[in-house]
Design a protein around this motif. Structure first.
Motif, PDB file in Angstrom:
ATOM      1  N   ALA A  16       0.839  -1.205   0.000  1.00  0.00           N
ATOM      2  CA  ALA A  16       0.000   0.000   0.000  1.00  0.00           C
ATOM      3  C   ALA A  16       0.875   1.255   0.000  1.00  0.00           C
ATOM      4  O   ALA A  16       0.610   2.216  -0.737  1.00  0.00           O
ATOM      5  N   ILE A  17       1.942   1.264   0.784  1.00  0.00           N
ATOM      6  CA  ILE A  17       2.826   2.439   0.875  1.00  0.00           C
ATOM      7  C   ILE A  17       3.521   2.697  -0.461  1.00  0.00           C
ATOM      8  O   ILE A  17       3.567   3.827  -0.949  1.00  0.00           O
ATOM      9  N   HIS A  18       4.043   1.642  -1.082  1.00  0.00           N
ATOM     10  CA  HIS A  18       4.722   1.829  -2.374  1.00  0.00           C
ATOM     11  C   HIS A  18       3.736   2.225  -3.469  1.00  0.00           C
ATOM     12  O   HIS A  18       4.048   3.046  -4.328  1.00  0.00           O
ATOM     13  N   ARG A  19       2.537   1.662  -3.427  1.00  0.00           N
ATOM     14  CA  ARG A  19       1.524   2.008  -4.440  1.00  0.00           C
ATOM     15  C   ARG A  19       1.129   3.476  -4.344  1.00  0.00           C
ATOM     16  O   ARG A  19       1.126   4.208  -5.316  1.00  0.00           O
ATOM     17  N   ARG A  20       0.801   3.890  -3.119  1.00  0.00           N
ATOM     18  CA  ARG A  20       0.308   5.266  -2.927  1.00  0.00           C
ATOM     19  C   ARG A  20       1.440   6.288  -2.938  1.00  0.00           C
ATOM     20  O   ARG A  20       1.236   7.444  -3.284  1.00  0.00           O
ATOM     21  N   GLY A  21       2.625   5.869  -2.525  1.00  0.00           N
ATOM     22  CA  GLY A  21       3.755   6.806  -2.428  1.00  0.00           C
ATOM     23  C   GLY A  21       4.491   7.002  -3.746  1.00  0.00           C
ATOM     24  O   GLY A  21       5.207   7.980  -3.919  1.00  0.00           O
ATOM     25  N   GLY A  22       4.329   6.040  -4.671  1.00  0.00           N
ATOM     26  CA  GLY A  22       4.967   6.173  -5.980  1.00  0.00           C
ATOM     27  C   GLY A  22       6.405   5.663  -6.009  1.00  0.00           C
ATOM     28  O   GLY A  22       6.951   5.247  -4.986  1.00  0.00           O
ATOM     29  N   PRO A  23       7.034   5.730  -7.200  1.00  0.00           N
ATOM     30  CA  PRO A  23       8.327   5.070  -7.439  1.00  0.00           C
ATOM     31  C   PRO A  23       9.515   5.688  -6.708  1.00  0.00           C
ATOM     32  O   PRO A  23      10.568   5.048  -6.597  1.00  0.00           O
ATOM     33  N   ALA A  24       9.381   6.918  -6.204  1.00  0.00           N
ATOM     34  CA  ALA A  24      10.530   7.563  -5.535  1.00  0.00           C
ATOM     35  C   ALA A  24      10.966   6.764  -4.304  1.00  0.00           C
ATOM     36  O   ALA A  24      12.151   6.738  -3.954  1.00  0.00           O
ATOM     37  N   ILE A  25      10.013   6.092  -3.660  1.00  0.00           N
ATOM     38  CA  ILE A  25      10.342   5.327  -2.438  1.00  0.00           C
ATOM     39  C   ILE A  25      11.222   4.126  -2.803  1.00  0.00           C
ATOM     40  O   ILE A  25      12.273   3.902  -2.185  1.00  0.00           O
ATOM     41  N   LEU A  26      10.808   3.378  -3.815  1.00  0.00           N
ATOM     42  CA  LEU A  26      11.577   2.195  -4.228  1.00  0.00           C
ATOM     43  C   LEU A  26      12.963   2.596  -4.734  1.00  0.00           C
ATOM     44  O   LEU A  26      13.962   1.912  -4.462  1.00  0.00           O
ATOM     45  N   GLU A  27      13.015   3.721  -5.430  1.00  0.00           N
ATOM     46  CA  GLU A  27      14.288   4.233  -5.927  1.00  0.00           C
ATOM     47  C   GLU A  27      15.271   4.410  -4.766  1.00  0.00           C
ATOM     48  O   GLU A  27      16.414   3.972  -4.834  1.00  0.00           O
ATOM     49  N   GLU A  28      14.804   5.043  -3.694  1.00  0.00           N
ATOM     50  CA  GLU A  28      15.694   5.292  -2.550  1.00  0.00           C
ATOM     51  C   GLU A  28      16.009   3.992  -1.814  1.00  0.00           C
ATOM     52  O   GLU A  28      17.112   3.824  -1.297  1.00  0.00           O
ATOM     53  N   CYS A  29      15.029   3.084  -1.758  1.00  0.00           N
ATOM     54  CA  CYS A  29      15.279   1.780  -1.128  1.00  0.00           C
ATOM     55  C   CYS A  29      16.403   1.050  -1.858  1.00  0.00           C
ATOM     56  O   CYS A  29      17.281   0.435  -1.240  1.00  0.00           O
ATOM     57  N   LYS A  30      16.386   1.121  -3.186  1.00  0.00           N
ATOM     58  CA  LYS A  30      17.433   0.452  -3.982  1.00  0.00           C
ATOM     59  C   LYS A  30      18.801   1.039  -3.673  1.00  0.00           C
ATOM     60  O   LYS A  30      19.788   0.318  -3.534  1.00  0.00           O
ATOM     61  N   GLN A  31      18.849   2.379  -3.539  1.00  0.00           N
ATOM     62  CA  GLN A  31      20.132   3.030  -3.216  1.00  0.00           C
ATOM     63  C   GLN A  31      20.630   2.595  -1.832  1.00  0.00           C
ATOM     64  O   GLN A  31      21.816   2.360  -1.626  1.00  0.00           O
ATOM     65  N   ILE A  32      19.693   2.493  -0.895  1.00  0.00           N
ATOM     66  CA  ILE A  32      20.073   2.079   0.469  1.00  0.00           C
ATOM     67  C   ILE A  32      20.618   0.647   0.453  1.00  0.00           C
ATOM     68  O   ILE A  32      21.614   0.338   1.105  1.00  0.00           O
ATOM     69  N   ARG A  33      19.970  -0.223  -0.332  1.00  0.00           N
ATOM     70  CA  ARG A  33      20.470  -1.609  -0.440  1.00  0.00           C
ATOM     71  C   ARG A  33      21.891  -1.610  -1.003  1.00  0.00           C
ATOM     72  O   ARG A  33      22.767  -2.305  -0.476  1.00  0.00           O
ATOM     73  N   GLU A  34      22.103  -0.841  -2.047  1.00  0.00           N
ATOM     74  CA  GLU A  34      23.423  -0.839  -2.695  1.00  0.00           C
ATOM     75  C   GLU A  34      24.506  -0.263  -1.782  1.00  0.00           C
ATOM     76  O   GLU A  34      25.597  -0.797  -1.686  1.00  0.00           O
ATOM     77  N   SER A  35      24.173   0.843  -1.097  1.00  0.00           N
ATOM     78  CA  SER A  35      25.216   1.555  -0.350  1.00  0.00           C
ATOM     79  C   SER A  35      25.407   1.034   1.075  1.00  0.00           C
ATOM     80  O   SER A  35      26.527   0.939   1.556  1.00  0.00           O
ATOM     81  N   ARG A  36      24.306   0.647   1.743  1.00  0.00           N
ATOM     82  CA  ARG A  36      24.434   0.336   3.184  1.00  0.00           C
ATOM     83  C   ARG A  36      24.063  -1.082   3.563  1.00  0.00           C
ATOM     84  O   ARG A  36      24.563  -1.622   4.549  1.00  0.00           O
ATOM     85  N   TYR A  37      23.128  -1.673   2.843  1.00  0.00           N
ATOM     86  CA  TYR A  37      22.642  -3.002   3.241  1.00  0.00           C
ATOM     87  C   TYR A  37      22.571  -3.946   2.046  1.00  0.00           C
ATOM     88  O   TYR A  37      21.479  -4.374   1.650  1.00  0.00           O
ATOM     89  N   PRO A  38      23.732  -4.306   1.476  1.00  0.00           N
ATOM     90  CA  PRO A  38      23.725  -5.190   0.300  1.00  0.00           C
ATOM     91  C   PRO A  38      23.045  -6.535   0.580  1.00  0.00           C
ATOM     92  O   PRO A  38      22.488  -7.151  -0.320  1.00  0.00           O
ATOM     93  N   ASP A  39      23.087  -6.986   1.835  1.00  0.00           N
ATOM     94  CA  ASP A  39      22.453  -8.277   2.161  1.00  0.00           C
ATOM     95  C   ASP A  39      21.041  -8.104   2.697  1.00  0.00           C
ATOM     96  O   ASP A  39      20.435  -9.051   3.204  1.00  0.00           O
ATOM     97  N   GLY A  40      20.513  -6.895   2.649  1.00  0.00           N
ATOM     98  CA  GLY A  40      19.161  -6.644   3.149  1.00  0.00           C
ATOM     99  C   GLY A  40      19.184  -6.029   4.534  1.00  0.00           C
ATOM    100  O   GLY A  40      20.196  -6.086   5.246  1.00  0.00           O
ATOM    101  N   LEU A  41      18.074  -5.400   4.903  1.00  0.00           N
ATOM    102  CA  LEU A  41      17.967  -4.756   6.223  1.00  0.00           C
ATOM    103  C   LEU A  41      17.674  -5.844   7.266  1.00  0.00           C
ATOM    104  O   LEU A  41      16.695  -6.581   7.143  1.00  0.00           O
TER     105      LEU A  41
END
Ligand code: ADP
Length: 182
Positions: free
Chosen positions: A48-73
């Motif tokens: 629901a959050i990603h649907r209503r919040g739009g693609p900017a959220i997933l974009e930042e999540c991807k950056q966080i995975r790459e930079s800080r949590y490559p194995d996931g949060l």
């Protein structure tokens, strides 16, 4: 000219409120997402959050995975992103524990709440909405999860003034109402 920023007042959360409704509609500084470790979206609140919040959220999540949590949060941790098109300013993503009868994971559920509030303090968020973390797909019984969530928020030392638990249905609302009264 120097501007002085008032230091946040750290103490107990002044207001713990309950609301039956949809967390994506909350006009608060930050909404907490019951995410999974991948941070790549999912069902329930996450969907629901990603649907209503739009693609900017997933974009930042991807950056966080790459930079800080490559194995996931890791379970019990929290990170913040933009809230995209939601009324809130930030989404704080936390990973609740999957319920297990054979093992007490309540410290991880409590940690979701304390770490989310710590992130809220770093952001300067004063109002934060939480869903009933882990009580959907992750299977935590409401009557066990609600007191853990309420107690973690009650005992937190934070600058957050209001924590609003946004419960999706009547059963969740009732469980949190009982925990708040207890
Ligand atoms: P988890 O994987 O942590 O169990 P879920 O998203 O499956 O997370 O469920 C957590 C809780 O959020 C459940 O009680 C579910 O009913 C509730 N929920 C689902 N959608 C929403 C929503 N839009 N707003 C608030 N709560 C929601």
């Amino acid at each position: 000219m120097h501007s002085l920023r008032c230091p946040p007042i750290i103490g107990a959360v002044a207001d713990i409120t309950l609301l039956q409704g949809d967390i994506t509609e909350q006009d608060v500084d930050a909404v907490v997402n019951a995410a999974n470790g991948s941070l790549m979206g999912g069902g329930g609140v996450d969907g629901a959050i990603h649907r209503r919040g739009g693609p900017a959220i997933l974009e930042e999540c991807k950056q966080i995975r790459e930079s800080r949590y490559p194995d996931g949060l890791p379970t019990g941790n929290a990170v913040a992103t933009t809230a995209g098109d939601l009324p809130a300013r930030w989404v704080i993503h936390t990973v609740g524990p999957v319920y297990a009868k054979s093992e007490d994971r309540s410290h991880l559920l409590a940690s979701c709440h304390t770490k989310s509030l710590r992130i809220a303090d770093e952001l300067g968020a004063l109002t934060v909405a939480f869903p009933a973390v882990s009580t959907g797909v992750y299977g935590y019984p409401l009557e066990l999860a609600a007191p853990v969530a309420i107690e973690a928020v009650r005992s937190a030392s934070t600058g957050v003034a209001e924590v609003r638990f946004v419960l999706f249905d009547g059963a969740a609302y009732q469980a949190f109402e009982e925990a708040l009264a207890g």
